[in-house]
Motif scaffolding. Structure first.
Motif, PDB file in Angstrom:
ATOM      1  N   ASN A 225       0.806  -1.349   0.083  1.00 38.25           N
ATOM      2  CA  ASN A 225      -0.017   0.006   0.087  1.00 38.25           C
ATOM      3  C   ASN A 225       0.939   1.188  -0.112  1.00 38.25           C
ATOM      4  O   ASN A 225       0.292   2.422  -0.375  1.00 38.25           O
ATOM      5  N   GLU A 226       2.071   1.294   0.425  1.00 35.44           N
ATOM      6  CA  GLU A 226       3.012   2.571   0.367  1.00 35.44           C
ATOM      7  C   GLU A 226       4.249   2.029   0.327  1.00 35.44           C
ATOM      8  O   GLU A 226       4.844   1.190   0.583  1.00 35.44           O
ATOM      9  N   PHE A 227       5.120   3.291  -0.096  1.00 37.41           N
ATOM     10  CA  PHE A 227       6.489   3.262  -0.178  1.00 37.41           C
ATOM     11  C   PHE A 227       6.773   3.962   1.070  1.00 37.41           C
ATOM     12  O   PHE A 227       6.806   5.389   1.120  1.00 37.41           O
ATOM     13  N   GLY A 228       7.408   3.256   2.063  1.00 38.48           N
ATOM     14  CA  GLY A 228       7.665   4.048   3.432  1.00 38.48           C
ATOM     15  C   GLY A 228       9.000   4.768   3.238  1.00 38.48           C
ATOM     16  O   GLY A 228       9.778   4.517   2.639  1.00 38.48           O
ATOM     17  N   ASP A 229       9.426   5.077   4.798  1.00 34.44           N
ATOM     18  CA  ASP A 229      10.830   5.691   4.792  1.00 34.44           C
ATOM     19  C   ASP A 229      11.714   4.923   4.745  1.00 34.44           C
ATOM     20  O   ASP A 229      12.945   5.052   4.217  1.00 34.44           O
ATOM     21  N   SER A 230      11.702   3.770   5.198  1.00 33.20           N
ATOM     22  CA  SER A 230      12.710   2.664   5.263  1.00 33.20           C
ATOM     23  C   SER A 230      12.099   1.129   4.725  1.00 33.20           C
ATOM     24  O   SER A 230      12.900   0.241   4.983  1.00 33.20           O
ATOM     25  N   SER A 231      10.991   1.122   4.243  1.00 35.13           N
ATOM     26  CA  SER A 231      10.348   0.073   3.969  1.00 35.13           C
ATOM     27  C   SER A 231       9.255   0.060   2.900  1.00 35.13           C
ATOM     28  O   SER A 231       8.692   1.115   2.784  1.00 35.13           O
ATOM     29  N   ILE A 232       8.886  -0.980   2.249  1.00 35.91           N
ATOM     30  CA  ILE A 232       7.524  -0.873   1.411  1.00 35.91           C
ATOM     31  C   ILE A 232       6.522  -1.749   2.423  1.00 35.91           C
ATOM     32  O   ILE A 232       6.729  -2.930   2.713  1.00 35.91           O
ATOM     33  N   ASN A 233       5.571  -0.973   2.729  1.00 35.56           N
ATOM     34  CA  ASN A 233       4.532  -1.408   3.551  1.00 35.56           C
ATOM     35  C   ASN A 233       3.543  -2.111   3.064  1.00 35.56           C
ATOM     36  O   ASN A 233       3.113  -1.972   1.671  1.00 35.56           O
ATOM     37  N   PHE A 234       3.100  -3.197   3.574  1.00 39.67           N
ATOM     38  CA  PHE A 234       1.575  -3.735   3.116  1.00 39.67           C
ATOM     39  C   PHE A 234       0.769  -4.145   4.249  1.00 39.67           C
ATOM     40  O   PHE A 234       1.105  -4.155   5.737  1.00 39.67           O
ATOM     41  N   SER A 235      -0.275  -4.484   3.896  1.00 41.63           N
ATOM     42  CA  SER A 235      -1.351  -5.137   4.810  1.00 41.63           C
ATOM     43  C   SER A 235      -2.039  -6.560   4.399  1.00 41.63           C
ATOM     44  O   SER A 235      -2.019  -6.707   3.405  1.00 41.63           O
ATOM     45  N   ILE A 236      -2.003  -7.179   5.511  1.00 41.07           N
ATOM     46  CA  ILE A 236      -2.415  -8.727   5.014  1.00 41.07           C
ATOM     47  C   ILE A 236      -3.465  -9.068   5.949  1.00 41.07           C
ATOM     48  O   ILE A 236      -3.657  -8.476   7.129  1.00 41.07           O
ATOM     49  N   ARG A 237      -4.663  -9.679   5.453  1.00 41.27           N
ATOM     50  CA  ARG A 237      -6.027  -9.892   6.261  1.00 41.27           C
ATOM     51  C   ARG A 237      -6.547 -11.215   5.848  1.00 41.27           C
ATOM     52  O   ARG A 237      -6.008 -11.694   5.279  1.00 41.27           O
ATOM     53  N   PHE A 238      -6.890 -11.574   7.270  1.00 41.11           N
ATOM     54  CA  PHE A 238      -7.670 -13.091   7.433  1.00 41.11           C
ATOM     55  C   PHE A 238      -8.863 -13.201   8.289  1.00 41.11           C
ATOM     56  O   PHE A 238      -8.818 -12.102   8.863  1.00 41.11           O
ATOM     57  N   TRP A 239      -9.708 -13.997   8.004  1.00 41.65           N
ATOM     58  CA  TRP A 239     -10.913 -14.189   9.025  1.00 41.65           C
ATOM     59  C   TRP A 239     -10.694 -15.158   9.914  1.00 41.65           C
ATOM     60  O   TRP A 239     -10.066 -16.237   9.723  1.00 41.65           O
ATOM     61  N   ILE A 240     -11.225 -14.827  11.113  1.00 39.94           N
ATOM     62  CA  ILE A 240     -11.551 -15.945  12.226  1.00 39.94           C
ATOM     63  C   ILE A 240     -12.756 -16.231  12.710  1.00 39.94           C
ATOM     64  O   ILE A 240     -13.627 -15.200  12.388  1.00 39.94           O
ATOM     65  N   ASP A 241     -13.377 -17.333  13.133  1.00 43.87           N
ATOM     66  CA  ASP A 241     -14.479 -17.567  14.009  1.00 43.87           C
ATOM     67  C   ASP A 241     -14.199 -16.483  15.206  1.00 43.87           C
ATOM     68  O   ASP A 241     -13.236 -16.870  16.036  1.00 43.87           O
ATOM     69  N   PHE A 242     -15.271 -15.786  15.514  1.00 44.23           N
ATOM     70  CA  PHE A 242     -15.087 -14.911  16.503  1.00 44.23           C
ATOM     71  C   PHE A 242     -16.482 -15.034  17.469  1.00 44.23           C
ATOM     72  O   PHE A 242     -17.477 -15.030  17.334  1.00 44.23           O
ATOM     73  N   ASP A 243     -16.222 -15.292  18.945  1.00 42.64           N
ATOM     74  CA  ASP A 243     -17.037 -15.424  20.047  1.00 42.64           C
ATOM     75  C   ASP A 243     -16.695 -14.523  21.249  1.00 42.64           C
ATOM     76  O   ASP A 243     -17.583 -13.939  21.816  1.00 42.64           O
ATOM     77  N   ARG A 244     -15.395 -14.380  21.334  1.00 39.27           N
ATOM     78  CA  ARG A 244     -15.049 -13.820  22.603  1.00 39.27           C
ATOM     79  C   ARG A 244     -13.414 -13.065  22.158  1.00 39.27           C
ATOM     80  O   ARG A 244     -13.134 -13.484  21.258  1.00 39.27           O
ATOM     81  N   LEU A 245     -13.351 -11.980  22.892  1.00 37.10           N
ATOM     82  CA  LEU A 245     -12.141 -11.099  22.841  1.00 37.10           C
ATOM     83  C   LEU A 245     -10.796 -11.706  22.650  1.00 37.10           C
ATOM     84  O   LEU A 245     -10.068 -11.775  21.666  1.00 37.10           O
ATOM     85  N   PRO A 246     -10.723 -13.014  23.311  1.00 42.62           N
ATOM     86  CA  PRO A 246      -9.470 -13.577  23.287  1.00 42.62           C
ATOM     87  C   PRO A 246      -9.240 -14.415  21.955  1.00 42.62           C
ATOM     88  O   PRO A 246      -8.078 -14.724  21.669  1.00 42.62           O
ATOM     89  N   ASP A 247     -10.362 -14.728  21.341  1.00 38.85           N
ATOM     90  CA  ASP A 247     -10.326 -15.237  19.973  1.00 38.85           C
ATOM     91  C   ASP A 247      -9.244 -14.245  18.964  1.00 38.85           C
ATOM     92  O   ASP A 247      -8.637 -14.936  18.318  1.00 38.85           O
ATOM     93  N   PHE A 248      -9.910 -13.179  19.003  1.00 33.01           N
ATOM     94  CA  PHE A 248      -9.303 -12.281  18.255  1.00 33.01           C
ATOM     95  C   PHE A 248      -7.804 -11.852  18.556  1.00 33.01           C
ATOM     96  O   PHE A 248      -6.586 -11.841  17.668  1.00 33.01           O
ATOM     97  N   LEU A 249      -7.468 -11.647  19.839  1.00 35.00           N
ATOM     98  CA  LEU A 249      -6.283 -11.375  20.609  1.00 35.00           C
ATOM     99  C   LEU A 249      -5.204 -12.343  20.327  1.00 35.00           C
ATOM    100  O   LEU A 249      -4.186 -12.302  19.906  1.00 35.00           O
ATOM    101  N   GLY A 250      -5.641 -13.647  20.644  1.00 32.47           N
ATOM    102  CA  GLY A 250      -4.659 -14.994  20.425  1.00 32.47           C
ATOM    103  C   GLY A 250      -4.409 -14.983  19.085  1.00 32.47           C
ATOM    104  O   GLY A 250      -3.388 -15.366  18.777  1.00 32.47           O
ATOM    105  N   ALA A 251      -5.499 -14.939  18.060  1.00 33.68           N
ATOM    106  CA  ALA A 251      -5.167 -15.289  16.539  1.00 33.68           C
ATOM    107  C   ALA A 251      -4.103 -14.068  16.043  1.00 33.68           C
ATOM    108  O   ALA A 251      -3.336 -14.384  15.338  1.00 33.68           O
ATOM    109  N   GLN A 252      -4.346 -12.830  16.519  1.00 31.10           N
ATOM    110  CA  GLN A 252      -3.563 -11.712  15.905  1.00 31.10           C
ATOM    111  C   GLN A 252      -2.072 -11.982  16.545  1.00 31.10           C
ATOM    112  O   GLN A 252      -1.234 -11.721  15.904  1.00 31.10           O
ATOM    113  N   SER A 253      -2.184 -12.532  17.879  1.00 25.91           N
ATOM    114  CA  SER A 253      -0.734 -12.634  18.197  1.00 25.91           C
ATOM    115  C   SER A 253       0.137 -13.795  17.620  1.00 25.91           C
ATOM    116  O   SER A 253       1.397 -13.769  17.255  1.00 25.91           O
ATOM    117  N   GLU A 254      -0.790 -14.745  17.223  1.00 26.50           N
ATOM    118  CA  GLU A 254      -0.088 -15.991  16.574  1.00 26.50           C
ATOM    119  C   GLU A 254       0.431 -15.578  15.026  1.00 26.50           C
ATOM    120  O   GLU A 254       1.328 -15.963  14.610  1.00 26.50           O
TER     121      GLU A 254
END
Length: 297
Positions: A225-254
């Motif tokens: 998505n952009e040419f940064g000061d010291s890197s070429i930046n990107f975003s990566i996205r994926f979906w998870i089954d979500f029921d509780r907040l730890p589902d999101f935080l755990g998947a993001q950390s992993e």
């Protein structure tokens, strides 16, 4: 003589009342029958409304309130009919006028309470969120612990309880994170200008595609998505089954740990900002020279 006049007056009054009571006896019986009939009707309507609302909402407070209000309304109608039969129309008019004045005064005095009450009823009937849902409203984020007729009670991830007036929830936008049972995780990262961009994308997509908590029905998305000061930046996205907040935080950390490990293994660098500290009096002097000059002096 005066005693006899008082006795005759009292006797006449009692005879008049007795005569009126006998004349009104049929109307009195009819009025009592009407009150009993409306009482039975109120119980039937209350049961019917309770069964109907139980299919719409699980909020027993709202269901009980609706049952009580309708029962009181039906009984009030029956009471006014009974007074009309007893030729007490003036009393009926006075009661209605008094009720209107009292209702108007209470409406002005408790308009905020009334607004929260009505909003609570509408939220319970429309059911945009339920107990245990994770929502964000008015800048507040948490799990819905309870919805009563005045407040929506949220429990924050830190464990605090927040009481949000129902009016604020109903009139303002809010986000329900658990309504669909799915949630997308967006990660922002970057690679150095010297790395192969095709390789970096392939490694990132393959790594996150292999995560166990990922929803396999949806593909991993990768975008530079952009040419940064010291890197070429990107975003990566994926979906998870979500029921509780730890589902999101755990998947993001992993995902973060897996992406870092994969890039290290494939010799792909994630740049980080570098700061140069200049201790010289004049710009560009080396720190060791400044230290040597200081020690010699």
């Amino acid at each position: 003589m005066e005693t006899e006049n008082i006795y005759e007056l009292i006797t006449g009054k009692l005879e008049g009342w007795l005569t009126s009571a006998i004349e009104m006896l049929p109307n009195l019986v009819l009025a009592l029958l009407i009150v009993v009939a409306f009482y039975v009707l109120a119980k039937v309507i209350r049961k019917f409304v309770g069964n109907m609302l139980s299919r719409i909402t699980d909020n027993k407070t709202v269901t009980g309130l609706a049952e009580t209000l309708l029962a009181v309304l039906v009984m009030g109608v029956g009471f006014f009919f009974a007074l009309s039969i007893l030729n007490l129309d003036g009393t009926v008019t006075s009661l209605l006028a008094g009720a209107g004045i009292i209702g108007l005064a209470l409406g002005f005095a408790f308009q905020d309470i009334a607004a929260n009450f009505i909003a609570g009823v509408l939220l319970s009937i429309r059911h945009p969120f339920g107990i245990g849902d994770i929502i964000e409203t008015n800048g507040l984020f948490g799990t819905v612990e309870k919805l009563n007729l005045r407040n929506t009670i949220l429990r924050t991830p830190q464990g605090q309880f927040i009481y949000v007036p129902n009016k604020e929830v109903y009139e303002n936008p809010f986000t329900n994170y658990t309504r669909t049972g799915k949630r997308r995780i967006d990660l922002a990262c970057g690679v150095s200008y010297g790395d192969d961009l095709e390789k970096a994308r392939k490694v990132a997509v393959e790594t996150l595609s292999s995560l166990d908590m990922r929803d396999e029905s949806k593909e991993v998305e990768f975008y530079y998505n952009e040419f940064g000061d010291s890197s070429i930046n990107f975003s990566i996205r994926f979906w998870i089954d979500f029921d509780r907040l730890p589902d999101f935080l755990g998947a993001q950390s992993e995902a973060i740990m897996a992406l870092k490990k994969a890039y290290d293994k494939n010799d792909i660098m994630i740049p980080f900002p570098i700061r140069t500290l200049d201790f010289g009096i004049r710009g560009g002097e080396k720190l060791n020279r400044v230290m040597e000059a200081s020690s010699n002096n």
